[in-house]
Design a protein around this motif. Structure first.
Motif, short mmCIF file in Angstrom:
data_model
loop_
_atom_site.label_atom_id
_atom_site.label_comp_id
_atom_site.label_asym_id
_atom_site.label_seq_id
_atom_site.Cartn_x
_atom_site.Cartn_y
_atom_site.Cartn_z
N THR A 1 0.80 -1.22 0.00
CA THR A 1 0.00 0.00 0.00
C THR A 1 0.84 1.27 0.00
O THR A 1 0.31 2.36 -0.16
N TRP A 2 2.15 1.13 0.22
CA TRP A 2 3.04 2.31 0.22
C TRP A 2 4.23 2.03 -0.67
O TRP A 2 4.61 0.87 -0.90
N PRO B 1 1.77 7.02 -0.39
CA PRO B 1 0.64 6.10 -0.26
C PRO B 1 0.08 5.74 -1.63
O PRO B 1 -0.10 6.61 -2.48
N LEU B 2 -0.18 4.47 -1.87
CA LEU B 2 -0.64 4.03 -3.19
C LEU B 2 -2.16 4.09 -3.27
O LEU B 2 -2.84 3.07 -3.45
N THR B 3 -2.70 5.31 -3.17
CA THR B 3 -4.13 5.50 -3.37
C THR B 3 -4.44 5.29 -4.85
O THR B 3 -3.55 5.34 -5.71
N GLU C 1 -5.89 7.27 -6.83
CA GLU C 1 -5.56 8.50 -7.55
C GLU C 1 -4.07 8.53 -7.90
O GLU C 1 -3.69 8.84 -9.04
N PHE D 1 0.71 16.92 -5.87
CA PHE D 1 1.29 16.63 -4.55
C PHE D 1 2.58 17.42 -4.31
O PHE D 1 3.21 17.91 -5.24
N LEU E 1 0.10 15.84 2.13
CA LEU E 1 0.82 15.64 0.88
C LEU E 1 0.28 16.46 -0.29
O LEU E 1 0.99 16.73 -1.24
N ARG E 2 -0.99 16.84 -0.20
CA ARG E 2 -1.61 17.49 -1.35
C ARG E 2 -1.43 19.01 -1.27
O ARG E 2 -1.53 19.59 -0.20
#
Lengths: 423, 182
Positions: free
Chosen positions: A202-203, A219-221, A223, A254, A296-297
């Protein structure tokens, strides 16, 4: 908003007599552009035509167009020895359009700019994957590519105005750590498929090949997996060394530090690594002493670039122009106030308005010669509104250092001097 | 058809469904375990990735004097680069001082950062034991490790840094909740 045709743009602003408009127009054009003032008062003064210089292998900017970034060390330390510089800021006050020229794209490096031979550079992808692989630059160039216009913004952009406003700052000083280029490279998703990433991962740790080995946990969202890419191209040419040659991560929307330059390793895991950059740096110290982490954004932002700090205007017609951007998506609208945030007018946006890219806005204004302040505020397609300074500081305190996106106010005194102020 | 052939066919069919891997063999080359080891230097907060070795505060004082004090000051303060010690209790004031002792949440991060990025002119030039030692020394400057103490692979992750609980994740990217929504 209603968009205007070019003809309408040239028409006289509302509430202005024809005589006042024409008089103001000439004065206004000269006033904002004092350094570019015309000396050819008659067409007879314009130099004759003639053969020009030889053609070259690449073109240079006109010697009459003096545009430079400003290298600086810690906030406000300028005019320094370049070896002490930690960043170099984009001269937004001298630029037009939506795209930043490649050589003027801002730069923030943590251990200088490495001189990397692409033939010897490698990208290792490993960790929670079935097939750890090593890629050369040529390998990446053979893969399917995407090109996308994206802003990259240092999280420290705006850091000059956290606690006080130096009236002598230009917009290059206050907002020179954001730029927009077209980046070309391989979708992260394609690389994830190549190495057969474990679904439980997930990361991702992204690490640079610079002296500092800058590394961030990402983070592997959905998006991020869908939008991130490993770029080797910048505005149609290979990346410049300052921007990550031969390859960098691009993370649309980001914080700049996540867009790892000189990328040499991606490692998949299932939790963040807590690197120096996401613990000791790029965390937001709030007024209560706690720090916000993994912010992060980059939020919705805008700034008027013309007229802006240290410029001078004269009564009459003034074209207000600036840039807006948001890490949440497209800019939906930009409003401008010329009366100290009492009333707002919607500005025009230069097309195309792209997601997570800067867009230019502009508006006609007739300055009546009375002291006032001008300010812009942007709203993105998700409905995020750029906060005014008061509510921003109420939420974040003045120690946060990063992610400053409060509305930028410029004051104009009775002499037409434009200065940086807090409002 | 033998069961072996059926398996092979099934495998080919499955690969065909995954569009990208069908072309994948062509890109890059396998990474060998030995070469991965060369670059796999990251350290997690649980100590995962820490190499064998260790070092004392006393040894670290010498390493610091040789390689670090020119930029960070004799005692991790007063140098031209980041201040490393002191500052505890200042984070909620108008003049917060962020140091290893006052701000960093994990001691493992200190080892990782020194190992990958320091000394600035020659990153990666310290031995593993020197890196542990100078980590111990910087922690001792902050009163976290005693003056006669040492750190190693086992003890470093056990250290609870003073500001360990000083971080509030952004709601959008909170590691504790991000991938547990479904």
């Amino acid at each position: 908003m209603t968009s205007k045709t070019p003809i309408e743009l040239l028409s006289r602003p509302a509430n202005v007599s024809r005589r006042g408009f024409v008089g103001g127009l000439s004065a206004g054009i000269l006033s904002v552009a004092t350094t570019e003032a015309a000396n050819a008062e008659s067409l007879a003064d314009v130099p004759d035509r003639g053969p020009g210089a030889d053609l070259g292998a690449h073109s240079e900017r006109s010697r009459f167009a003096k545009i430079d970034r400003i290298p600086e060390s810690t906030p406000g330390k300028r005019n320094i020895d370049p070896s002490d510089a930690i960043n170099s800021k984009t001269p937004h006050q001298k630029l037009v359009g939506n795209i930043t020229p490649t050589d003027l794209h801002y730069e923030r490096s943590h251990s200088g700019v490495p001189d990397i031979d692409p033939a010897q550079h490698r990208l290792l992808i490993h960790g929670m994957v079935r097939k750890p692989l090593v890629f050369s630059v040529d390998d990446l160039k053979r893969m399917p590519s995407v090109s996308r216009v994206v802003f990259i913004e240092c999280t420290g952009n705006g850091w000059e105005n956290w606690k006080k406003a130096d009236p002598e700052l230009t917009v290059q000083n206050t907002h020179g750590l954001v730029s927009t280029n077209e980046w070309t490279g391989v979708p992260l998703k394609f690389l994830i498929d190549l190495v057969a990433k474990d679904k439980g991962s997930t990361w991702m740790l992204a690490e640079g090949g610079d002296g500092a080995g800058v590394d961030r946990s990402i983070p592997l969202t959905d998006e991020i997996v869908n939008e991130a890419f490993v770029a080797y191209g910048q505005n149609g040419e290979p990346l410049r060394p300052a921007h990550g040659f031969p390859m960098r991560l691009v993370m649309p929307g980001f914080e700049g530090n996540l867009n790892i330059k000189w990328l040499r390793r991606l490692k998949f895991g299932n939790e963040p690594w807590m690197t120096r950059w996401e613990t000791a740096r790029y965390t937001q110290l709030l007024a209560n002493g706690k720090a916000r982490q993994f912010q992060l954004r980059m939020d919705t932002n805008s700034v008027i670039t013309r007229p802006s700090g240290m410029m001078q205007i004269q009564p009459g017609y003034v074209r207000i122009s600036g840039l807006a951007w948001s890490g949440h998506g497209k800019i939906a609208k930009v409003e401008i106030s010329t009366d100290g945030a009492k009333t707002w007018t919607q500005a025009q946006l230069s097309q195309p308005v792209l997601s997570k890219a800067q867009v230019r806005f502009q508006m006609d204004w007739v300055w009546d010669g009375k002291p006032t302040t001008i300010v812009s505020r942007s709203t993105d397609e998700q409905g995020n509104v750029q906060p005014d300074r008061k509510s921003f500081i109420a939420a974040m305190g003045t120690n946060a250092l990063f992610h400053y996106n409060a509305q930028q106010t410029w004051s104009i005194d009775e002499a037409g001097r434009v200065r940086n102020v807090l409002a | 058809m033998s069961s072996h052939n059926k398996l092979v066919l099934a495998g080919i069919f499955a690969a065909g469904l995954l569009a990208a891997p069908a072309f994948a063999f062509d890109f890059g080359r396998p990474a060998t375990p030995d070469e991965i080891k060369l670059w796999d230097i990251d350290v997690g907060p649980d100590g995962k990735g820490l190499p064998d070795g260790g070092g004392t505060v006393a040894q670290g004082k010498q390493v610091f004097s040789d390689y670090c004090s020119a930029c960070h000051g004799e005692n991790g303060q007063g140098g031209i680069k980041d201040r490393l010690a002191g500052g505890q209790g200042t984070l909620a004031s108008s003049m917060p001082v962020k140091t290893v002792g006052s701000f960093w949440p994990y001691a493992t991060t200190l080892f990782d950062y020194i190992h990958r990025a320091m000394p600035y002119p020659t990153p990666g030039s310290l031995s593993i034991d020197e890196t542990y030692a100078v980590t111990a020394y910087i922690l001792s400057l902050n009163g976290i490790v005693p003056a006669d103490g040492k750190v190693d692979k086992a003890s470093l992750p056990e250290i609870k840094m003073p500001n360990r609980d000083g971080f509030v994740p952004d709601p959008e990217f909170d590691p504790a909740k991000l991938f547990h929504k479904k």
